[in-house]
Design an enzyme around this catalytic site. Structure first.
Site, PDB file in Angstrom:
ATOM      1  N   PHE A   1       0.846  -1.194   0.000  1.00  0.00           N
ATOM      2  CA  PHE A   1       0.000   0.000   0.000  1.00  0.00           C
ATOM      3  C   PHE A   1       0.887   1.251   0.000  1.00  0.00           C
ATOM      4  CE2 PHE A   1      -2.753   3.228   1.975  1.00  0.00           C
ATOM      5  CZ  PHE A   1      -3.823   3.149   1.102  1.00  0.00           C
TER       6      PHE A   1
ATOM      7  N   ASP B   1       0.527  -4.998   8.704  1.00  0.00           N
ATOM      8  CA  ASP B   1      -0.563  -4.055   8.478  1.00  0.00           C
ATOM      9  C   ASP B   1      -1.838  -4.882   8.299  1.00  0.00           C
ATOM     10  OD1 ASP B   1      -2.508  -2.418   7.313  1.00  0.00           O
ATOM     11  OD2 ASP B   1      -1.010  -1.144   6.334  1.00  0.00           O
TER      12      ASP B   1
ATOM     13  N   TYR C   1     -11.748   1.905   9.976  1.00  0.00           N
ATOM     14  CA  TYR C   1     -12.900   2.415   9.211  1.00  0.00           C
ATOM     15  C   TYR C   1     -13.281   1.494   8.072  1.00  0.00           C
ATOM     16  CZ  TYR C   1      -8.874   4.405   6.683  1.00  0.00           C
ATOM     17  OH  TYR C   1      -7.680   4.578   6.044  1.00  0.00           O
ATOM     18  N   LYS C   2     -12.559   0.377   7.900  1.00  0.00           N
ATOM     19  CA  LYS C   2     -12.900  -0.559   6.829  1.00  0.00           C
ATOM     20  C   LYS C   2     -13.859  -1.617   7.394  1.00  0.00           C
ATOM     21  CE  LYS C   2      -8.792   0.689   4.290  1.00  0.00           C
ATOM     22  NZ  LYS C   2      -7.354   0.493   4.084  1.00  0.00           N
TER      23      LYS C   2
ATOM     24  N   ARG D   1     -12.489  -3.169  -7.996  1.00  0.00           N
ATOM     25  CA  ARG D   1     -12.337  -3.912  -6.745  1.00  0.00           C
ATOM     26  C   ARG D   1     -13.679  -3.982  -6.014  1.00  0.00           C
ATOM     27  NH1 ARG D   1      -8.667  -1.734  -1.699  1.00  0.00           N
ATOM     28  NH2 ARG D   1     -10.401  -0.261  -1.650  1.00  0.00           N
TER      29      ARG D   1
HETATM   30  C1  LIG Z   1      -6.495   1.691   4.019  1.00  0.00           C
HETATM   31  C2  LIG Z   1      -5.085   1.363   4.243  1.00  0.00           C
HETATM   32  C3  LIG Z   1      -4.238   2.223   4.944  1.00  0.00           C
HETATM   33  C4  LIG Z   1      -4.760   3.556   5.379  1.00  0.00           C
HETATM   34  O1  LIG Z   1      -3.876   4.318   6.108  1.00  0.00           O
HETATM   35  P1  LIG Z   1      -4.383   5.718   6.700  1.00  0.00           P
HETATM   36  O2  LIG Z   1      -3.269   6.201   7.486  1.00  0.00           O
HETATM   37  O3  LIG Z   1      -5.636   5.439   7.461  1.00  0.00           O
HETATM   38  O4  LIG Z   1      -4.728   6.596   5.532  1.00  0.00           O
HETATM   39  C5  LIG Z   1      -2.948   1.819   5.222  1.00  0.00           C
HETATM   40  N1  LIG Z   1      -2.498   0.607   4.788  1.00  0.00           N
HETATM   41  C6  LIG Z   1      -3.290  -0.238   4.084  1.00  0.00           C
HETATM   42  C7  LIG Z   1      -2.762  -1.552   3.647  1.00  0.00           C
HETATM   43  C8  LIG Z   1      -4.597   0.122   3.775  1.00  0.00           C
HETATM   44  O5  LIG Z   1      -5.360  -0.692   3.067  1.00  0.00           O
END
Ligand SMILES: *Cc1c(COP(=O)(O)O)cnc(C)c1O
Length: 410
Positions: free
Chosen positions: A124, A195, A220-221, A369
């Site tokens: 990511f 992560d 938030y997911k 997706r």
């Molecule tokens: C959604 C997501 C993030 C989001 O990071 P934020 O700091 O909340 O913007 C980080 N890593 C992964 C793998 C994600 O899918």
């Protein structure tokens, strides 16, 4: 599979009762709970209470009387139950990106003399950016190395301080074997930092079962904590006495209200908290977590994988030569709860689906997706969504100018 078959699966679904606990608009099939989960009905009530009674009437007294000051650890202990951790090993704080930065720096502090942070190419972006920023800050003392996933295990060596990976890939949904990679890292004297953004609330994570060292994740997911909800972080108990946070704020101090000039670390998970907790965000998040805790994680994972399998099967059975290509693992054991299809006009395909009431998202350069949150989706909805996708690609319904207009958020 017929639509009646899908309805029969719904009739036998032990998680079907959770749908009523969410506030979802009529006429929408929401396949983007892996990007922003919908509000639990209880979150609206909890937010109103936190705003009116706790903030409005309690004012500053609510730090003590409404449990505000304990919220990061209290909610962290609840999240711990979802990810195979002990209560004092998880706290809520900051964002995932910030927590990743803190824990990667913390990992370097636990492995003095080692410089390499090892990750996968295509991780990511924010994870890579945070690690690039950390290595730029530390100069000679840190080096980010990214390799192709198939080369990762072989790239762990005696300079590796930490292996930082996303457990379930944000685009492909490819799932790492957490226990296996952690064992390989430990055999070389390195740590692991996971992560869990696409794992928490989705698949049955067992951090301690895998002997993981550190982890971060957003809420938030699949945890339905609300837009921009604060993230969580995990530090295995055995590391808490020694790990150093690079962002030493007063909430990580042993005695924040002693107001001392010199930083003294709390010496437990609180040492990774930086500043004042975001109480309104925590209030909504706690409603999401409390709901999630009522569901059996094994059932959640099994249903999510079954929904994704149904979607893949129906799309591929119906869509002819419409240009769709599955880029997620076909084998559910190697996948998380979302599915990626590549299509040369992926953006327009997603927009055409939205025009039909099916919400997914687009990930550049060409991925449509679709996420399968198990608590609010039904098998019949997923069947309908698969039929819609097949129709959109077969009929080229995506081929209209309004579907090519790019929004800021894709
Ligand atoms: C959604 C997501 C993030 C989001 O990071 P934020 O700091 O909340 O913007 C980080 N890593 C992964 C793998 C994600 O899918």
């Amino acid at each position: 599979m017929t639509r009646e078959d899908a309805q029969a699966l719904d009739a036998a679904d032990p998680l079907a009762r959770f749908r009523a606990a969410f506030d979802l608009p009529a006429g929408v099939i929401y396949l983007d709970g892996n990007s922003l989960g919908p509000p639990p009905v209880a979150a609206h009530e909890r937010l109103a209470q936190a705003s009116r009674a706790e903030w409005g009437e309690g004012l500053v007294r609510s730090w003590n009387t409404a449990g505000w000051i304990d919220a990061p650890l209290r909610i962290g202990a609840k999240i711990a139950r979802l990810i195979g951790a002990r209560p004092g090993e998880v706290t809520v704080a900051d964002s995932t990106s910030v927590n990743l930065f803190k824990l990667a720096a913390g990992a370097l502090s636990l492995r003095p003399g080692r410089k390499t942070i090892l990750s996968e190419a295509g991780n990511f972006p924010s994870d890579l950016y945070a690690l690039q920023g950390l290595s730029a800050l530390l100069g000679d003392r840190a080096k980010l190395k990214t390799v192709a996933p198939e080369d990762l295990a072989g790239a762990i060596d005696d300079d590796t301080a930490v292996v930082a990976l996303t457990h379930i890939h944000y685009k492909s949904a490819l799932r790492w074997d957490m226990a296996k990679i952690t064992a390989a890292a430990h055999a070389a004297g390195a740590l692991t930092l996971w992560d869990l953004c696409h794992s928490a609330g989705a698949v049955a994570v067992d951090l301690n079962g895998a002997a993981a060292d550190l982890a971060v994740g957003c809420s938030y997911k699949y945890l339905n904590g609300g837009p921009g909800a604060p993230a969580f972080l995990f530090v295995a108990e055995r590391h808490q006495g020694a790990i150093c946070s690079p962002l030493t704020g007063w909430m990580g101090h042993a005695e924040p209200f002693a107001f001392e000039d010199a930083y003294r670390p709390a010496g437990d998970i609180r040492g990774l908290i930086t500043g004042t907790p975001p109480i309104l965000g925590l209030a909504a998040l706690e409603a999401g977590i409390d709901l999630q805790l009522q569901a059996d994680p094994a059932q959640v994972e099994a249903k999510g994988l079954a929904l994704a399998d149904l979607f893949i099967g129906e799309v591929e059975a119906r869509a002819g030569d419409g240009g769709l290509r599955l880029t997620s693992p076909r084998d559910a054991a190697r996948r998380g709860l979302h599915v990626a299809f590549a299509h040369p006009e992926g953006y327009a395909v997603v927009q055409a689906m939205m025009a039909r009431g099916v919400v997914g998202d687009f990930r550049a350069p060409d991925i449509a997706r679709f996420g399968f949150s198990p608590l609010f989706l039904s098998y019949a909805e997923v069947w309908d969504a698969a039929a819609a996708l097949a129709e959109v690609v077969d009929s080229r319904a995506w081929d209209q100018p309004q579907f090519r207009i790019r929004a800021a958020v894709t």
